[in-house]
Design an enzyme around this catalytic site. Structure first.
Site, PDB file in Angstrom:
ATOM      1  N   ASP A  10       0.757  -1.061  -0.037  1.00 13.75           N
ATOM      2  CA  ASP A  10      -0.092   0.032   0.020  1.00 13.75           C
ATOM      3  C   ASP A  10       0.964   1.079   0.232  1.00 13.75           C
ATOM      4  O   ASP A  10       2.038   1.126   0.326  1.00 13.75           O
ATOM      5  CB  ASP A  10      -1.121   0.140   1.242  1.00 13.75           C
ATOM      6  CG  ASP A  10      -1.804   1.165   1.303  1.00 13.75           C
ATOM      7  OD1 ASP A  10      -2.952   1.070   0.567  1.00 13.75           O
ATOM      8  OD2 ASP A  10      -1.689   2.017   1.964  1.00 13.75           O
ATOM      9  N   TYR A  42      -0.310   8.241  -3.020  1.00 13.42           N
ATOM     10  CA  TYR A  42       0.039   7.841  -4.405  1.00 13.42           C
ATOM     11  C   TYR A  42      -1.275   8.674  -5.168  1.00 13.42           C
ATOM     12  O   TYR A  42      -0.829   9.024  -6.202  1.00 13.42           O
ATOM     13  CB  TYR A  42      -0.233   6.523  -4.656  1.00 13.42           C
ATOM     14  CG  TYR A  42       0.923   5.621  -4.152  1.00 13.42           C
ATOM     15  CD1 TYR A  42       2.025   6.108  -3.853  1.00 13.42           C
ATOM     16  CD2 TYR A  42       1.199   4.342  -4.608  1.00 13.42           C
ATOM     17  CE1 TYR A  42       3.098   5.223  -3.294  1.00 13.42           C
ATOM     18  CE2 TYR A  42       2.108   3.465  -4.153  1.00 13.42           C
ATOM     19  CZ  TYR A  42       3.133   3.924  -3.656  1.00 13.42           C
ATOM     20  OH  TYR A  42       4.187   3.188  -3.322  1.00 13.42           O
ATOM     21  N   GLY A  43      -2.298   9.033  -4.468  1.00 12.49           N
ATOM     22  CA  GLY A  43      -3.246   9.765  -5.187  1.00 12.49           C
ATOM     23  C   GLY A  43      -3.353  10.897  -5.738  1.00 12.49           C
ATOM     24  O   GLY A  43      -3.940  11.332  -6.879  1.00 12.49           O
ATOM     25  N   CYS A  73      -3.998  -0.862  -2.225  1.00 14.07           N
ATOM     26  CA  CYS A  73      -4.267   0.385  -2.531  1.00 14.07           C
ATOM     27  C   CYS A  73      -5.082   0.665  -3.727  1.00 14.07           C
ATOM     28  O   CYS A  73      -4.807   0.106  -4.764  1.00 14.07           O
ATOM     29  CB  CYS A  73      -2.777   1.244  -2.988  1.00 14.07           C
ATOM     30  SG  CYS A  73      -2.976   2.923  -3.322  1.00 14.07           S
ATOM     31  N   ASN A  74      -6.014   1.331  -3.751  1.00 12.13           N
ATOM     32  CA  ASN A  74      -6.921   1.424  -4.761  1.00 12.13           C
ATOM     33  C   ASN A  74      -6.376   2.211  -5.920  1.00 12.13           C
ATOM     34  O   ASN A  74      -6.630   1.954  -7.059  1.00 12.13           O
ATOM     35  CB  ASN A  74      -8.143   2.239  -4.455  1.00 12.13           C
ATOM     36  CG  ASN A  74      -9.537   1.386  -3.616  1.00 12.13           C
ATOM     37  OD1 ASN A  74     -10.448   1.040  -3.888  1.00 12.13           O
ATOM     38  ND2 ASN A  74      -8.955   1.057  -2.076  1.00 12.13           N
ATOM     39  N   THR A  75      -5.605   3.289  -5.661  1.00 13.47           N
ATOM     40  CA  THR A  75      -4.971   3.890  -6.785  1.00 13.47           C
ATOM     41  C   THR A  75      -3.843   2.971  -7.463  1.00 13.47           C
ATOM     42  O   THR A  75      -3.939   2.938  -8.825  1.00 13.47           O
ATOM     43  CB  THR A  75      -4.157   5.113  -6.055  1.00 13.47           C
ATOM     44  OG1 THR A  75      -5.093   6.003  -5.283  1.00 13.47           O
ATOM     45  CG2 THR A  75      -3.263   5.834  -7.294  1.00 13.47           C
ATOM     46  N   GLU A 152      -3.156   9.425   7.430  1.00 13.76           N
ATOM     47  CA  GLU A 152      -1.891   9.174   7.836  1.00 13.76           C
ATOM     48  C   GLU A 152      -1.284   9.996   9.091  1.00 13.76           C
ATOM     49  O   GLU A 152      -0.343   9.400   9.791  1.00 13.76           O
ATOM     50  CB  GLU A 152      -0.968   9.606   6.653  1.00 13.76           C
ATOM     51  CG  GLU A 152      -1.101   8.635   5.496  1.00 13.76           C
ATOM     52  CD  GLU A 152      -0.296   7.625   5.407  1.00 13.76           C
ATOM     53  OE1 GLU A 152       0.495   7.250   6.148  1.00 13.76           O
ATOM     54  OE2 GLU A 152      -0.727   6.614   4.760  1.00 13.76           O
ATOM     55  N   CYS A 186     -10.813   3.713  -1.288  1.00 15.38           N
ATOM     56  CA  CYS A 186      -9.373   3.959  -0.725  1.00 15.38           C
ATOM     57  C   CYS A 186      -9.136   2.942   0.482  1.00 15.38           C
ATOM     58  O   CYS A 186     -10.082   3.174   1.380  1.00 15.38           O
ATOM     59  CB  CYS A 186      -8.996   5.221  -0.690  1.00 15.38           C
ATOM     60  SG  CYS A 186      -7.458   5.765   0.205  1.00 15.38           S
ATOM     61  N   THR A 187      -8.262   2.344   0.666  1.00 13.55           N
ATOM     62  CA  THR A 187      -8.115   1.520   1.865  1.00 13.55           C
ATOM     63  C   THR A 187      -7.678   2.453   3.174  1.00 13.55           C
ATOM     64  O   THR A 187      -7.575   1.654   4.275  1.00 13.55           O
ATOM     65  CB  THR A 187      -6.860   0.323   1.604  1.00 13.55           C
ATOM     66  OG1 THR A 187      -5.712   0.958   0.972  1.00 13.55           O
ATOM     67  CG2 THR A 187      -7.334  -0.606   0.809  1.00 13.55           C
ATOM     68  N   HIS A 188      -7.397   3.614   2.880  1.00 14.22           N
ATOM     69  CA  HIS A 188      -7.360   4.315   4.349  1.00 14.22           C
ATOM     70  C   HIS A 188      -8.710   4.725   4.630  1.00 14.22           C
ATOM     71  O   HIS A 188      -8.912   4.788   6.090  1.00 14.22           O
ATOM     72  CB  HIS A 188      -6.673   5.730   3.886  1.00 14.22           C
ATOM     73  CG  HIS A 188      -5.374   5.657   3.722  1.00 14.22           C
ATOM     74  ND1 HIS A 188      -4.695   5.046   2.445  1.00 14.22           N
ATOM     75  CD2 HIS A 188      -4.282   6.103   4.138  1.00 14.22           C
ATOM     76  CE1 HIS A 188      -3.184   5.206   2.619  1.00 14.22           C
ATOM     77  NE2 HIS A 188      -3.109   5.899   3.797  1.00 14.22           N
TER      78      HIS A 188
END
Length: 262
Positions: A10, A42-43, A73-75, A152, A186-188
């Site tokens: 991720d 990353y997004g 990570c979706n992105t 984060e 998004c995994t966040h």
């Protein structure tokens, strides 16, 4: 081979939501996790940058004895999954397709919302995945560039008014479209799920982390690749291991793991 590692990567701490789901659903699986905290998020990066980062992430994991890779990570999934599948002769799992399939299966009015990073939204990955499943679905998307940095920083608890206010702003245009289901793309974002439920208590909330773990289990069972012995779980990050450890201890404190800085 069945007791080899599942490699998960991720852009930072968000992938912990996927790992937590995997550890719950597949408690005997051995896991190597890499969070690229140095380059998170990353997004907001260009596609070519994301692909290079994804390749580096996968190469790091490939040092270990892997049986599968999970792009948490979706992105990274939206932009780099095909690259990873061409690099390695092993199963590669993502988060976009499982979340899309599940959202389509539970939506009653065929109006689905998705919140994700700018890069994931611009990639049209969710649009394409959902149209493959059901062309009648209306998908409404909103990029949420401020959410990953907030998570984060650990600002995902219910009492964080700053994050809740920003989240309300991102959700408002989607809720005005009368969506009945929302993909946390998004995994966040599953770390913000309680806030989302407070803001929109009457819609279905789809965590890409949970459905991705369920898909992983389903496919490992089909391929007869389930582990029968838990040996270890190791977590690696590219920077700021102390902050990662602090947040990991909040979120996955009930599981055994070891955190390393590369």
């Amino acid at each position: 081979m069945n007791n080899k590692y599942i490699g998960v990567f991720d852009s930072g701490i968000g992938g912990l939501t996927v790992v937590k789901s995997i550890m719950k659903i597949l408690p005997k699986e051995n896991i190597i996790y890499f969070g690229d905290t140095l380059n998170s998020p990353y997004g907001d990066k260009k596609e070519e940058q994301i692909i290079e980062l994804v390749k580096q992430d996968a190469k790091f994991l490939a040092q270990f004895d892997l049986k599968a890779i999970v792009i948490a990570c979706n992105t990274a999934d939206a932009i780099g999954k095909d690259t990873i599948m061409n690099m390695y002769d092993m199963p590669v799992f993502g988060v976009v397709d499982p979340a899309s399939k599940y959202a389509c299966s539970i939506s009653k009015n065929k109006k689905i919302g998705v919140i994700a990073t700018k890069a994931a939204i611009n990639s049209k990955a969710y649009d394409e995945a959902i149209k493959r499943i059901d062309e009648e679905v209306e998908l409404y998307s909103n990029a949420c560039p401020l959410l990953v940095p907030l998570v984060e920083q650990g600002k995902f608890t219910d009492d964080c008014l700053e994050t809740k206010q920003i989240l309300e702003g991102y959700l408002k245009p989607l809720l005005e479209k009368d969506i009945d289901s929302l993909i946390l793309g998004c995994t966040h974002y599953p770390l913000l799920e309680n806030m989302v439920r407070q803001i929109a208590p009457n819609i279905n909330i789809i965590s890409s982390s949970d459905v991705a773990a369920k898909k992983l289990k389903e496919d490992l069972e089909k391929m007869n690749m389930m582990s029968d012995e838990l040996i270890e779980r190791k977590f690696y990050v590219s920077s700021d291991s102390n902050n990662f450890a602090r947040l990991a201890n909040i979120f996955i404190k009930d599981f055994d793991y070891k955190i390393n800085l590369i």
